[in-house]
Design an enzyme around this catalytic site. Structure first.
Site, PDB file in Angstrom:
ATOM      1  N   ASN A  12       0.892  -1.370  -0.144  1.00 19.60           N
ATOM      2  CA  ASN A  12      -0.481  -0.108  -0.327  1.00 19.60           C
ATOM      3  C   ASN A  12       0.866   1.571   0.053  1.00 19.60           C
ATOM      4  O   ASN A  12       1.370   1.350   1.179  1.00 19.60           O
ATOM      5  CB  ASN A  12      -0.584   0.040   1.615  1.00 19.60           C
ATOM      6  CG  ASN A  12      -1.342   0.642   1.356  1.00 19.60           C
ATOM      7  OD1 ASN A  12      -1.465   2.026   0.201  1.00 19.60           O
ATOM      8  ND2 ASN A  12      -3.018   1.150   2.022  1.00 19.60           N
ATOM      9  N   LYS A  14      -0.389   4.149  -0.148  1.00 16.59           N
ATOM     10  CA  LYS A  14      -0.650   5.517   0.251  1.00 16.59           C
ATOM     11  C   LYS A  14      -0.559   6.754   0.152  1.00 16.59           C
ATOM     12  O   LYS A  14      -0.071   6.492  -1.558  1.00 16.59           O
ATOM     13  CB  LYS A  14       0.172   5.489   2.245  1.00 16.59           C
ATOM     14  CG  LYS A  14      -0.482   4.349   2.756  1.00 16.59           C
ATOM     15  CD  LYS A  14      -0.124   4.417   4.271  1.00 16.59           C
ATOM     16  CE  LYS A  14      -0.497   2.374   4.827  1.00 16.59           C
ATOM     17  NZ  LYS A  14      -0.731   2.793   6.191  1.00 16.59           N
ATOM     18  N   HIS A 100     -10.106   0.716   4.356  1.00 12.74           N
ATOM     19  CA  HIS A 100      -9.119   1.193   5.465  1.00 12.74           C
ATOM     20  C   HIS A 100      -9.499   1.423   6.094  1.00 12.74           C
ATOM     21  O   HIS A 100      -9.570   2.898   6.168  1.00 12.74           O
ATOM     22  CB  HIS A 100      -7.583   1.545   4.379  1.00 12.74           C
ATOM     23  CG  HIS A 100      -6.442   1.428   4.797  1.00 12.74           C
ATOM     24  ND1 HIS A 100      -5.971   2.596   5.816  1.00 12.74           N
ATOM     25  CD2 HIS A 100      -5.478   0.444   4.586  1.00 12.74           C
ATOM     26  CE1 HIS A 100      -4.940   1.980   5.940  1.00 12.74           C
ATOM     27  NE2 HIS A 100      -3.894   1.574   5.449  1.00 12.74           N
ATOM     28  N   GLU A 102      -7.963   4.789   7.674  1.00 11.73           N
ATOM     29  CA  GLU A 102      -7.247   5.795   7.487  1.00 11.73           C
ATOM     30  C   GLU A 102      -8.160   6.221   6.601  1.00 11.73           C
ATOM     31  O   GLU A 102      -8.490   7.660   7.059  1.00 11.73           O
ATOM     32  CB  GLU A 102      -5.802   5.862   6.689  1.00 11.73           C
ATOM     33  CG  GLU A 102      -4.419   5.470   7.583  1.00 11.73           C
ATOM     34  CD  GLU A 102      -3.178   4.986   7.124  1.00 11.73           C
ATOM     35  OE1 GLU A 102      -3.722   5.421   5.648  1.00 11.73           O
ATOM     36  OE2 GLU A 102      -2.536   4.171   7.877  1.00 11.73           O
ATOM     37  N   GLU A 172      -7.009  -6.324   9.178  1.00 13.12           N
ATOM     38  CA  GLU A 172      -6.164  -4.837  10.067  1.00 13.12           C
ATOM     39  C   GLU A 172      -6.356  -4.983  11.065  1.00 13.12           C
ATOM     40  O   GLU A 172      -7.551  -4.460  11.557  1.00 13.12           O
ATOM     41  CB  GLU A 172      -5.855  -4.028   9.033  1.00 13.12           C
ATOM     42  CG  GLU A 172      -5.345  -3.946   7.708  1.00 13.12           C
ATOM     43  CD  GLU A 172      -4.629  -3.090   7.239  1.00 13.12           C
ATOM     44  OE1 GLU A 172      -3.340  -2.580   6.752  1.00 13.12           O
ATOM     45  OE2 GLU A 172      -5.630  -1.825   6.948  1.00 13.12           O
ATOM     46  N   GLY A 178       0.698   1.648  11.245  1.00 15.80           N
ATOM     47  CA  GLY A 178       1.839   2.351  11.495  1.00 15.80           C
ATOM     48  C   GLY A 178       2.279   2.513  12.298  1.00 15.80           C
ATOM     49  O   GLY A 178       2.686   3.447  13.205  1.00 15.80           O
ATOM     50  N   SER A 218       1.644  -2.948  10.334  1.00 12.04           N
ATOM     51  CA  SER A 218       3.055  -3.314  11.167  1.00 12.04           C
ATOM     52  C   SER A 218       3.763  -4.769  10.511  1.00 12.04           C
ATOM     53  O   SER A 218       4.812  -5.328  10.655  1.00 12.04           O
ATOM     54  CB  SER A 218       3.275  -3.025  12.287  1.00 12.04           C
ATOM     55  OG  SER A 218       3.051  -1.557  11.982  1.00 12.04           O
TER      56      SER A 218
HETATM   57  P1  PGA Z   1       1.932  -0.292   7.606  1.00 10.87           P
HETATM   58  O1  PGA Z   1       0.217  -0.298   6.799  1.00 10.87           O
HETATM   59  O2  PGA Z   1       2.548  -1.725   7.636  1.00 10.87           O
HETATM   60  O3  PGA Z   1       2.600   0.542   7.608  1.00 10.87           O
HETATM   61  O4  PGA Z   1       1.929  -0.748   9.220  1.00 10.87           O
HETATM   62  C1  PGA Z   1      -0.301  -0.841   6.875  1.00 10.87           C
HETATM   63  C2  PGA Z   1      -1.061  -0.753   5.886  1.00 10.87           C
HETATM   64  O5  PGA Z   1      -1.666   0.269   5.911  1.00 10.87           O
HETATM   65  O6  PGA Z   1      -2.160  -1.616   5.185  1.00 10.87           O
END
Ligand code: PGA
Length: 265
Positions: A12, A14, A100, A102, A172, A178, A218
């Site tokens: 991803n 982002k 997601h 976010e 997730e 993150g 993560s």
């Molecule tokens: P991250 O993000 O690996 O930086 O924790 C995962 C994601 O948002 O899919």
């Protein structure tokens, strides 16, 4: 893992990377492709502006599929700033992340909207990667499985068994995204098994075997082996540790080796 299923390693991006960065990323993957033995599918979920250029450039890299990070549920209309599933399809998306955390957090993606968005993707033959997972508070209160069940029933309401076979469910946990705090393989495995059981309950055992369930939050080079071997895991979703292509190649190689070893045994 059902036969014929590939292990998904999703990146991803982002809101990161330019056209040049994206093209360089793809060319590094092209050079490394033989290291994945055809065992993994690399799903690159990129900013929509890069999608068409990168999808064209990725033709001929058999292990790579391009994906988007969001979609609107309507095919067209007065929705300033939004992008529809037919548009993503035309740009070359084969996957699209939906729901997601976010986006749930900052852009009002409710479970109901997630359902509409996933259906819009399926209508275009795009595989939605539907994200579900609990907050830290919900985990501490012992509400993880209840939250997953609620999200499962809402996000996949009205889905046929065929629909379920054509989606990816990404577990997730919000607290792991993150944050550097990865779930333990036991926590991920328990959630994946529970999701698989729900597919069995509401659809069938055959469907449950065909649906991809992946873990995100993560995932890093240092923990990807144990996360990829967690129970009922058909892939991993990676954010920040996949932004460096050499790191992503390492992640994919570890998954491919482990997947090949387990499918041979
Ligand atoms: P991250 O993000 O690996 O930086 O924790 C995962 C994601 O948002 O899919």
């Amino acid at each position: 893992m059902a036969s014929g299923k590939k292990f998904i390693v999703q990146s991803n991006w982002k809101m990161n990377k330019s056209f040049d960065d994206g093209l360089a990323y793809l060319s590094a993957i092209r050079s490394a492709e033989s290291r994945f033995f055809g065992a993994v599918e690399l799903v690159l979920c990129v900013p929509s502006t890069l999608l068409k250029t990168l999808a064209d450039a990725a033709r001929g890299i058999a292990c790579v599929s391009m994906g988007a990070q969001n979609v609107h549920w309507e095919d067209k209309g007065a929705y300033t700033g939004e992008i529809s599933a037919p548009m993503l399809k035309e740009a070359g998306a084969r996957y699209c992340v939906v729901g997601h955390s976010e986006r749930r957090d900052s852009f009002a993606d409710t479970d109901e909207r997630v359902q509409w968005k996933a259906k819009a993707c399926l209508k275009q033959g795009i595989t939605p990667i539907v994200c579900i997972g609990e907050s830290l508070q919900e985990r501490k209160r012992g509400q993880t499985l209840a939250k997953l069940e609620y999200q499962f029933l809402t996000c996949f309401e009205g889905f046929t068994s065929e629909d379920m076979e054509n989606i990816v469910i990404e577990y997730e946990p919000i607290w792991a995204i993150g944050s550097g705090h990865v779930a333990t393989p036991q926590q991920a495995g328990e959630a994946h098994q529970f999701i698989r059981e729900m597919i069995k309950k509401y659809h069938s055992k055959e469907t449950a075997l065909k649906t991809h369930i992946i873990y995100g939050g993560s995932v890093k080079v240092k923990n990807v082996l144990e996360m990829s071997e967690a129970r009922d895991t058909d892939g991993v979703g990676v954010g920040s540790d996949s932004w460096d292509v050499q790191n992503f190649i390492k992640l994919a190689e570890i998954c491919a080796q482990s997947f090949s070893k387990h499918s041979a045994s």
